[in-house]
Design a protein around this motif. Structure first.
Motif, PDB file in Angstrom:
ATOM      1  N   SER A 162     -31.550  11.457  54.373  1.00 22.14           N
ATOM      2  CA  SER A 162     -31.377  10.496  54.535  1.00 22.14           C
ATOM      3  C   SER A 162     -28.430  11.145  53.746  1.00 22.14           C
ATOM      4  O   SER A 162     -28.347  10.988  54.277  1.00 22.14           O
ATOM      5  CB  SER A 162     -30.620   8.866  54.671  1.00 22.14           C
ATOM      6  N   TYR A 163     -29.215  10.850  51.884  1.00 19.98           N
ATOM      7  CA  TYR A 163     -28.338  11.593  51.981  1.00 19.98           C
ATOM      8  C   TYR A 163     -28.051  13.212  51.798  1.00 19.98           C
ATOM      9  O   TYR A 163     -26.734  13.580  51.287  1.00 19.98           O
ATOM     10  CB  TYR A 163     -28.274  11.214  50.186  1.00 19.98           C
ATOM     11  N   LEU A 164     -28.613  13.724  52.245  1.00 24.21           N
ATOM     12  CA  LEU A 164     -27.920  15.317  52.996  1.00 24.21           C
ATOM     13  C   LEU A 164     -27.173  14.913  53.869  1.00 24.21           C
ATOM     14  O   LEU A 164     -26.585  15.386  53.577  1.00 24.21           O
ATOM     15  CB  LEU A 164     -29.679  16.191  52.552  1.00 24.21           C
ATOM     16  N   ILE A 168     -23.221  16.850  54.072  1.00 23.64           N
ATOM     17  CA  ILE A 168     -23.480  17.906  55.668  1.00 23.64           C
ATOM     18  C   ILE A 168     -22.006  16.840  55.882  1.00 23.64           C
ATOM     19  O   ILE A 168     -20.916  17.547  56.190  1.00 23.64           O
ATOM     20  CB  ILE A 168     -24.746  17.430  56.202  1.00 23.64           C
ATOM     21  N   PHE A 169     -22.014  15.537  55.612  1.00 18.50           N
ATOM     22  CA  PHE A 169     -20.706  14.456  56.951  1.00 18.50           C
ATOM     23  C   PHE A 169     -19.587  15.129  56.058  1.00 18.50           C
ATOM     24  O   PHE A 169     -18.843  15.447  56.656  1.00 18.50           O
ATOM     25  CB  PHE A 169     -21.278  13.889  57.244  1.00 18.50           C
ATOM     26  N   LEU A 170     -19.825  14.235  54.917  1.00 19.46           N
ATOM     27  CA  LEU A 170     -18.560  14.811  53.784  1.00 19.46           C
ATOM     28  C   LEU A 170     -18.074  16.084  53.979  1.00 19.46           C
ATOM     29  O   LEU A 170     -16.624  16.686  54.437  1.00 19.46           O
ATOM     30  CB  LEU A 170     -18.803  15.261  52.454  1.00 19.46           C
ATOM     31  N   LEU A 171     -19.110  18.035  53.847  1.00 13.25           N
ATOM     32  CA  LEU A 171     -18.233  18.711  54.254  1.00 13.25           C
ATOM     33  C   LEU A 171     -17.978  19.031  55.311  1.00 13.25           C
ATOM     34  O   LEU A 171     -16.918  19.783  55.770  1.00 13.25           O
ATOM     35  CB  LEU A 171     -19.556  19.687  53.632  1.00 13.25           C
ATOM     36  N   GLY A 172     -18.237  18.429  56.301  1.00 13.05           N
ATOM     37  CA  GLY A 172     -17.975  19.559  58.219  1.00 13.05           C
ATOM     38  C   GLY A 172     -16.828  18.170  57.655  1.00 13.05           C
ATOM     39  O   GLY A 172     -15.383  18.381  58.788  1.00 13.05           O
ATOM     40  N   GLU A 173     -16.302  16.783  57.044  1.00 13.48           N
ATOM     41  CA  GLU A 173     -14.728  16.434  56.894  1.00 13.48           C
ATOM     42  C   GLU A 173     -13.968  17.479  56.588  1.00 13.48           C
ATOM     43  O   GLU A 173     -12.777  17.251  57.357  1.00 13.48           O
ATOM     44  CB  GLU A 173     -14.693  14.967  56.092  1.00 13.48           C
ATOM     45  N   SER A 174     -14.028  17.479  55.321  1.00 12.20           N
ATOM     46  CA  SER A 174     -13.454  18.615  54.636  1.00 12.20           C
ATOM     47  C   SER A 174     -13.085  19.896  55.360  1.00 12.20           C
ATOM     48  O   SER A 174     -11.177  20.712  55.530  1.00 12.20           O
ATOM     49  CB  SER A 174     -14.182  19.189  53.387  1.00 12.20           C
ATOM     50  N   LEU A 175     -13.948  20.434  56.001  1.00  9.74           N
ATOM     51  CA  LEU A 175     -13.575  21.817  56.920  1.00  9.74           C
ATOM     52  C   LEU A 175     -12.880  21.236  58.089  1.00  9.74           C
ATOM     53  O   LEU A 175     -12.069  22.232  58.377  1.00  9.74           O
ATOM     54  CB  LEU A 175     -14.834  22.318  57.989  1.00  9.74           C
ATOM     55  N   VAL A 176     -12.942  20.169  58.873  1.00 10.66           N
ATOM     56  CA  VAL A 176     -11.918  19.649  60.261  1.00 10.66           C
ATOM     57  C   VAL A 176     -10.642  19.084  59.449  1.00 10.66           C
ATOM     58  O   VAL A 176      -9.574  19.577  60.021  1.00 10.66           O
ATOM     59  CB  VAL A 176     -12.836  18.224  60.366  1.00 10.66           C
ATOM     60  N   PHE A 295     -21.945  14.638  44.871  1.00 10.42           N
ATOM     61  CA  PHE A 295     -22.528  15.791  45.111  1.00 10.42           C
ATOM     62  C   PHE A 295     -23.360  15.708  43.313  1.00 10.42           C
ATOM     63  O   PHE A 295     -24.326  16.115  43.565  1.00 10.42           O
ATOM     64  CB  PHE A 295     -21.525  16.968  45.518  1.00 10.42           C
ATOM     65  N   THR A 296     -22.590  15.943  42.913  1.00 14.55           N
ATOM     66  CA  THR A 296     -23.804  15.417  41.045  1.00 14.55           C
ATOM     67  C   THR A 296     -24.655  13.767  41.628  1.00 14.55           C
ATOM     68  O   THR A 296     -25.755  14.335  40.798  1.00 14.55           O
ATOM     69  CB  THR A 296     -22.438  15.068  40.465  1.00 14.55           C
ATOM     70  N   ARG A 297     -24.650  12.935  42.746  1.00 15.01           N
ATOM     71  CA  ARG A 297     -25.619  12.628  42.033  1.00 15.01           C
ATOM     72  C   ARG A 297     -27.012  12.401  43.064  1.00 15.01           C
ATOM     73  O   ARG A 297     -27.549  12.217  42.480  1.00 15.01           O
ATOM     74  CB  ARG A 297     -24.687  10.986  43.424  1.00 15.01           C
ATOM     75  N   LEU A 298     -27.000  14.126  43.805  1.00 18.94           N
ATOM     76  CA  LEU A 298     -27.876  14.279  43.969  1.00 18.94           C
ATOM     77  C   LEU A 298     -28.912  15.277  42.778  1.00 18.94           C
ATOM     78  O   LEU A 298     -30.416  14.873  43.066  1.00 18.94           O
ATOM     79  CB  LEU A 298     -27.936  15.934  44.877  1.00 18.94           C
ATOM     80  N   ALA A 299     -28.414  14.925  42.217  1.00 19.85           N
ATOM     81  CA  ALA A 299     -29.511  14.958  40.673  1.00 19.85           C
ATOM     82  C   ALA A 299     -30.281  14.326  40.536  1.00 19.85           C
ATOM     83  O   ALA A 299     -31.778  14.164  39.770  1.00 19.85           O
ATOM     84  CB  ALA A 299     -28.263  15.785  39.542  1.00 19.85           C
ATOM     85  N   TYR A 300     -30.125  13.031  41.479  1.00 22.97           N
ATOM     86  CA  TYR A 300     -31.301  11.808  41.348  1.00 22.97           C
ATOM     87  C   TYR A 300     -32.743  12.120  41.179  1.00 22.97           C
ATOM     88  O   TYR A 300     -33.941  11.611  40.623  1.00 22.97           O
ATOM     89  CB  TYR A 300     -30.379  11.150  41.752  1.00 22.97           C
ATOM     90  N   ILE A 301     -32.689  13.163  42.378  1.00 24.72           N
ATOM     91  CA  ILE A 301     -33.959  13.247  43.032  1.00 24.72           C
ATOM     92  C   ILE A 301     -34.845  14.928  42.203  1.00 24.72           C
ATOM     93  O   ILE A 301     -35.410  15.125  42.692  1.00 24.72           O
ATOM     94  CB  ILE A 301     -33.449  14.527  44.552  1.00 24.72           C
ATOM     95  N   LEU A 302     -33.720  15.324  41.220  1.00 22.02           N
ATOM     96  CA  LEU A 302     -34.843  16.159  41.045  1.00 22.02           C
ATOM     97  C   LEU A 302     -35.562  16.325  39.977  1.00 22.02           C
ATOM     98  O   LEU A 302     -36.355  17.056  39.358  1.00 22.02           O
ATOM     99  CB  LEU A 302     -33.773  17.011  39.676  1.00 22.02           C
ATOM    100  N   PRO A 303     -36.103  15.341  39.498  1.00 18.15           N
ATOM    101  CA  PRO A 303     -37.312  15.064  38.692  1.00 18.15           C
ATOM    102  C   PRO A 303     -38.177  14.618  39.571  1.00 18.15           C
ATOM    103  O   PRO A 303     -39.446  15.057  38.329  1.00 18.15           O
ATOM    104  CB  PRO A 303     -36.606  13.657  37.669  1.00 18.15           C
ATOM    105  N   ALA A 304     -38.237  15.165  40.253  1.00 17.50           N
ATOM    106  CA  ALA A 304     -39.457  15.174  41.264  1.00 17.50           C
ATOM    107  C   ALA A 304     -40.310  16.731  41.057  1.00 17.50           C
ATOM    108  O   ALA A 304     -41.651  16.753  41.744  1.00 17.50           O
ATOM    109  CB  ALA A 304     -39.051  14.694  43.268  1.00 17.50           C
TER     110      ALA A 304
END
Length: 662
Positions: A162-164, A168-176, A295-304
């Motif tokens: 869901s977070y990914l 992707i939706f944020l990147l789509g807004e920037s491209l639009v 995007f930096t918040r994505l680092a939360y899942i790295l300890p897996a």
């Protein structure tokens, strides 16, 4: 766990005794780690790691530990308390990690043994089918699919997917925005065209509210990731509020007079006509900063993952060092900024000096070697030029050579500390990630969690019914029967019928673990003592063997009529007897024996040369009272060897007398 937290708290409160309290904290951590290793079966591990019983009511630190977990998952209250107290060694214990891993995989027995490629393939499938899985769970949470999605590892993959999708939706807004530049350059776009991401933001806000309700405010704020979530959501809401404000102002002014200048400013004005404090400027800037933080918040899942988790922990420590370093940096930078600005303000010879803002930028980029030193030159003013060059040179030395190298050393030290204890650090971070997905609820990811599910409606109606009918008092907790605890004194003990309560069982488990710990420590001490005694006896055997060879060589020299020369000017007996006595100074004296005197022929002429050696022997064996002692173990052993050699090689004579005056 309470006693584990006391030394660390006292170390912070009492600066003068901080090393002693830190050492005590380390000792308590080792004690807890070893005590957990004394568990013999699953029931004892469950009693140690799970509910706190009556302790939850007395410990303020246990706030949030009474939260419910998913069905079939133990509450692990003591383990979560250890996480709150930052007991990394205890949490990284193999027993704790085994319990967490078994709960994390749930019924998926083959997940832990599967390859990385297979895990990535499953994660990719969940990423693609995430909307359909969420709709299926929303419609039937008690179905087989619903129970499957409640497994912590699948819940983790679902939330990550869901977070990914949100990123992707944020990147789509920037491209639009880039492709439709003519629309987004002015005010022609509507609020909803630039705020579609607020659907996810609303879901994130509701998720954080439920997390605060479950964990408690204090426990929620102790996690820095939650603090980052609050900042991100605040910036998103502030950006959206500014866009709503702009739309409201345009509607209000255009309703009054559509041809007014104010209506034109808020509807059709070009970007070059906007004021500095325009709401759209602020909204766009806040949205840009928030996108970066998302995007930096994505680092939360790295300890897996082990490697990525270790790097994430190292980066966190480096950022902490940089924050502490910034205080010193800003003090020194402000000092030189004030000095250089005061020198060049009256002259205004260059564009980069003489203005506070320009001087700050000049000094900041100087730290990275991106400015020329000729900027400080003023040939027509010698004294200000000399002082300016001197200050600029000192600034370059202090900042570039001293402070930046100090920052590099701090970062290197933090990274090395993490690498030295990488396994414990990573397991502790992974345990915190695992525990966050063990809780009951929060199964549906964002943005599907904002939809009121039938299960939520049912729970709400049931709670209202219980509140009205007072049926909650009918719920009684079942008493569990626990197995007996084997100890050293009663290995076959069995619990009585009335001894099955959780609190008493937990206390009996703790007592048994302490007893096992004491017995183990006692056995280790005895084993160490035996090994030490064996080592000393081995050294004594080697010493006596060397002494025997030395005495034999002296006897042969005397029998041949020569004059022996003691090595290094010291007596043979003096050196070896002193060494033996030092080796056995902590042992009790054996039964005293009186050895026979050694008498050898042909040594009358060497009595004077050996007199000093025998005096040294007497001094080494004479106690504090001044009389010779014949009860020393070294004295007895040495004279036994000498007596045996004398009996075999030479006849005993009365040529050598014992010197009582020594």
């Amino acid at each position: 766990m309470v006693e584990f937290s006391v030394p660390g708290f006292q170390a912070l409160m009492t600066i003068h005794f901080m090393p002693q309290y830190i050492a005590l904290e380390s000792l308590c951590q080792d004690y807890g780690f070893e005590l957990l290793g004394m568990c013999r079966n699953q029931s004892e591990v469950t009693a140690v790691l799970n509910d706190l019983g009556e302790d939850c009511e007395t410990e303020p630190e246990s706030e949030g530990l009474g939260q419910a977990f998913e069905e079939g998952i133990p509450n692990l209250a003591r383990l979560r308390l250890a996480v709150n107290y930052n007991q990394k060694q205890f949490v990284a214990h193999p027993i704790c990690q085994q319990v967490l891993s078994s709960i994390w995989c749930g019924n998926l027995a083959g997940w832990r043994g599967s390859t990385t490629i297979w895990k990535l393939f499953i994660a990719f499938l969940i990423f693609l089918t995430m909307p359909f899985l969420c709709i299926g769970y929303w419609l039937a949470p008690k179905s087989r699919l619903g129970h499957l999605l409640k497994i912590p590892v699948l819940k983790f993959l679902l939330h990550s997917a869901s977070y990914l999708w949100f990123l992707i939706f944020l990147l789509g807004e920037s491209l639009v925005m880039e492709t439709q530049l003519s629309t987004f350059k002015g005010r022609s776009q509507s609020v909803w065209e630039t705020s579609l991401h607020m659907i996810w933001v609303t879901g994130f806000l509701w998720f954080e509210c439920k997390e605060v309700w479950i964990e408690g405010l204090r426990s929620y704020l102790l996690d820095w990731w939650n603090f980052l979530d609050v900042v991100i959501l605040s910036l998103y809401l502030a950006s959206f509020a500014l866009r709503l404000l702009l739309a409201g102002l345009a509607y209000m002014h255009c309703q009054e007079a559509s041809d007014s200048t104010t209506c034109h400013y808020f509807t059709t004005a070009e970007r070059s006509e906007w004021r500095t404090e325009d709401p759209q400027f602020l909204a766009e800037v806040l949205f840009a900063v928030t996108s970066m933080l998302s995007f930096t918040r994505l680092a939360y899942i790295l300890p897996a993952h082990e490697s990525l988790g270790t790097l994430q922990i190292s980066i966190g420590k480096m950022i902490d060092d940089m924050i502490r370093f910034m205080f010193i940096l800003m003090i020194i930078l402000t000092a030189f900024l004030c000095g250089l600005n005061n020198i060049y303000v009256p002259y205004q010879e260059t564009e980069k000096l003489g203005n506070f803002n320009e001087t700050f930028q000049f000094l900041f980029w100087t730290m990275f070697g991106m400015e020329e030193h000729k900027v400080v030159d003023m040939p027509q003013f010698l004294v200000p030029e000399f002082v300016g060059r001197a200050l600029y040179g000192i600034f370059t030395i202090v900042m570039v050579i001293v402070l930046l190298n100090m920052l590099i050393a701090m970062i290197t030290n933090s990274f090395q500390k993490i690498e030295d204890d990488a396994d414990v650090e990573w397991k502790f971070a992974r345990s915190k990630l695992y525990l966050s997905y063990f809780r009951e609820g929060l199964t549906l990811p964002v943005p599907f969690n904002i939809l009121p599910s039938p299960k939520a409606v049912f729970y709400l109606v049931r709670r209202i019914f219980w509140f009205i009918c007072c049926c909650s008092s009918c719920c009684k907790a079942k008493k569990s029967d626990y197995p007996s605890i084997p100890t050293f004194t009663n290995p076959g003990a069995r619990a009585g019928p009335g001894e099955g309560e959780c609190g008493s069982y937990r206390l009996r488990v703790i007592k048994a673990l302490v007893q096992r710990y004491i017995e183990t420590a006692r056995r280790e001490f005895e084993e160490t003592r035996r090994k030490d005694l064996g080592t000393r006896l081995t050294e004594l055997t080697k010493t006596v063997s060397r002494l025997q060879s030395e005495v034999a060589s002296v006897q042969k020299t005397l029998a041949a009529g020569g004059t022996p020369r003691p090595p290094d000017g010291a007596s043979i007996l003096s050196r070896y007897i002193t060494r033996v006595r030092n080796s056995f100074q902590n042992l009790g004296p054996p039964t005293p024996e009186t050895p026979a005197e050694l008498t050898m022929p042909g040594i009358v002429e060497t009595e004077v040369s050996l007199e000093g050696d025998l005096d040294a022997v007497g001094e080494a064996e004479t106690p504090a009272s001044g009389e010779p002692s014949h009860t020393s173990p070294a004295y007895v052993l040495v004279h036994r060897e000498q007596e045996a050699d004398g009996a075999e090689d030479l006849p005993l004579e009365e040529g050598l007398e014992t010197k009582d005056e020594s």
